[in-house]
Design an enzyme around this catalytic site. Structure first.
Site, PDB file in Angstrom:
ATOM      1  N   LYS A 120      71.350  -3.102  -8.390  1.00 49.82           N
ATOM      2  CA  LYS A 120      70.894  -1.870  -9.087  1.00 49.82           C
ATOM      3  C   LYS A 120      71.598  -2.035 -10.442  1.00 49.82           C
ATOM      4  CE  LYS A 120      75.462   0.068  -7.170  1.00 49.82           C
ATOM      5  NZ  LYS A 120      76.195   0.817  -6.260  1.00 49.82           N
TER       6      LYS A 120
ATOM      7  N   TYR B  32      87.467   2.598 -39.524  1.00 49.29           N
ATOM      8  CA  TYR B  32      87.176   4.114 -39.600  1.00 49.29           C
ATOM      9  C   TYR B  32      88.638   4.884 -39.490  1.00 49.29           C
ATOM     10  CZ  TYR B  32      82.289   3.487 -39.567  1.00 49.29           C
ATOM     11  OH  TYR B  32      80.834   3.302 -39.893  1.00 49.29           O
TER      12      TYR B  32
HETATM   13  C1  LIG Z   1      77.046   0.121  -5.597  1.00 49.32           C
HETATM   14  C2  LIG Z   1      77.009   0.091  -4.017  1.00 49.32           C
HETATM   15  C3  LIG Z   1      77.388  -0.894  -3.417  1.00 49.32           C
HETATM   16  C4  LIG Z   1      77.924  -2.107  -4.003  1.00 49.32           C
HETATM   17  O1  LIG Z   1      79.264  -2.020  -4.213  1.00 49.32           O
HETATM   18  P1  LIG Z   1      80.290  -2.893  -4.792  1.00 49.32           P
HETATM   19  O2  LIG Z   1      81.588  -2.152  -5.139  1.00 49.32           O
HETATM   20  O3  LIG Z   1      79.670  -3.246  -6.451  1.00 49.32           O
HETATM   21  O4  LIG Z   1      80.266  -4.245  -4.029  1.00 49.32           O
HETATM   22  C5  LIG Z   1      77.283  -0.994  -1.990  1.00 49.32           C
HETATM   23  N1  LIG Z   1      76.745   0.337  -1.435  1.00 49.32           N
HETATM   24  C6  LIG Z   1      76.257   1.204  -1.925  1.00 49.32           C
HETATM   25  C7  LIG Z   1      76.003   2.485  -1.286  1.00 49.32           C
HETATM   26  C8  LIG Z   1      76.374   1.341  -3.428  1.00 49.32           C
HETATM   27  O5  LIG Z   1      76.101   2.489  -3.906  1.00 49.32           O
END
Ligand SMILES: *Cc1c(COP(=O)(O)O)cnc(C)c1O
Length: 362
Positions: free
Chosen positions: A35, A255
């Site tokens: 994702k 800044y």
């Molecule tokens: C993002 C996610 C993962 C992976 O998590 P990591 O900490 O990046 O390994 C696994 N399961 C679900 C439901 C997630 O949303």
């Protein structure tokens, strides 16, 4: 000509990281979590590099569609499921698995008469309190879902750990126990573990593991780096010096003039900023790699530039390459300096940063 700011992606290293997942969970199937544009590494690039996995997980339907349109044949699980009949239609057309976590979804399923069209993962909320049905509601929900003709059987089962990155937290075992107790006697494959679960909690391995951050070579545990866990980072973020100039005591930099020069030094300007995804809250002193040495950030991060103190690098000149994170400078360390977690840094790389596969540079 290389662009000023670019990310180099060492895709060979992802195979090594995948092997590390397999070593920790030799019996489990692997659902690689890609994702968030492959955690900022490029959705399709990462999917292609990982094509040997049993499934991919994405958060949203459109991410799954992108993978299918690119020709990927692997099983794809949409972690947030769907909220409408239209979205369900897209899941069917593109043959994507859906998470089922709400009564709204059950209502939508109940109104459909197709037979055995969609594979689903029933999400049990064992304490994260984000998505999923409460354990006490499981039997009723499972019954309803089982009565929907559109569902393929057996139904798979999933929960998500809230605190697996803390080896001391008793919550993790409570969640695992609640999940296992709730599902006694129920058929179907089970999945519990994210990266921290895979690396830290044997009890969480189950039938499917869901590694995300560790595939990218980054530690899920605060206070440690991926390298310390035997992982290899994939992403390096690079740019170059574009100006070098002396400053004297009393000069302010950047800044709001928030950094005041105390003794004469050499100032360097690097072409990277929050417009590239470099964290705006990186503190003064955050290390930057230049010609093999570390120099400290001074002044505020701006959109396109940062400023560094070149006192220890008097030979530095415009054009010299700079590493913001990557080999020799862990992204976990930069995350600490910026008061954030490495996930946000790699996910936050913007469109402007050219992504380059390391194999192109050979
Ligand atoms: C993002 C996610 C993962 C992976 O998590 P990591 O900490 O990046 O390994 C696994 N399961 C679900 C439901 C997630 O949303």
């Amino acid at each position: 000509m290389t662009p000023a700011a670019y990310a180099v992606l060492k895709l060979d290293a992802i195979q090594h990281n995948l092997q590390t997942v397999r070593r920790h969970a030799p019996k489990a199937k692997i659902m690689a979590v890609i994702k968030g544009n492959g955690y900022g590494h490029g959705l399709l690039r990462i999917a292609e590099a990982l094509n040997a996995v049993d499934a991919f997980a994405v958060a949203r339907v459109d991410e799954g569609i992108r993978l299918r349109k690119a020709g990927l044949k692997n099983r794809i699980v949409v972690l947030e499921g769907f909220t409408s009949n239209d979205e369900l239609d897209a899941l069917l057309i593109y043959q994507l698995d859906a998470l089922v976590h709400s009564h709204t979804q059950l209502d939508i399923f109940a109104g459909r008469s197709e037979r055995a069209q969609i594979a689903v993962w029933l999400k049990i909320d064992t304490g994260m309190n984000r998505l999923g049905f409460k354990a006490k509601d499981f039997n009723a929900v499972y019954q309803r879902l089982n009565d929907c003709p559109i569902i393929k059987r057996p139904i798979s089962l999933m929960t998500h750990l809230a605190s697996a990155d803390d080896p001391q937290d008793p919550m993790t075992l409570k969640q695992i126990t609640l999940f296992n107790d709730t599902l006694q006697g129920i058929p179907g494959e089970r999945s519990i573990a994210n990266s921290a679960g895979i690396l830290g909690w044997q009890e969480a391995l189950a039938d499917w593991v869901r590694p995300g951050i560790m595939l990218y070579g980054i530690s899920p545990f605060p206070g440690s780096t991926g390298a310390q866990l035997g992982l290899k980072p994939i992403m390096g973020l690079h740019s170059r010096l574009i100006a070098v100039k002396p400053i004297t005591a009393g000069d302010t930099v950047g800044y709001a003039g928030s950094w005041v020069c105390e003794k004469p030094t050499l100032l360097g300007v690097v072409a990277i900023g929050y417009g590239d995804g470099y964290p705006r809250h990186a503190k003064v002193g955050t290390p930057v790699l230049l010609n093999g040495g570390r120099v400290p950030l001074i002044g505020r991060v701006s959109m396109d530039m940062i400023t560094v103190d070149l006192q220890t690098q008097p030979q530095a000149k415009p054009g010299d390459p700079v590493t913001l994170w990557g080999e020799g400078l862990a992204v976990e360390e930069i995350a600490d300096w910026a008061g954030t977690i490495p996930y946000t840094l790699v996910c936050g790389i913007t469109q402007r940063v050219r992504q380059i596969d390391s194999s192109w540079l050979k």
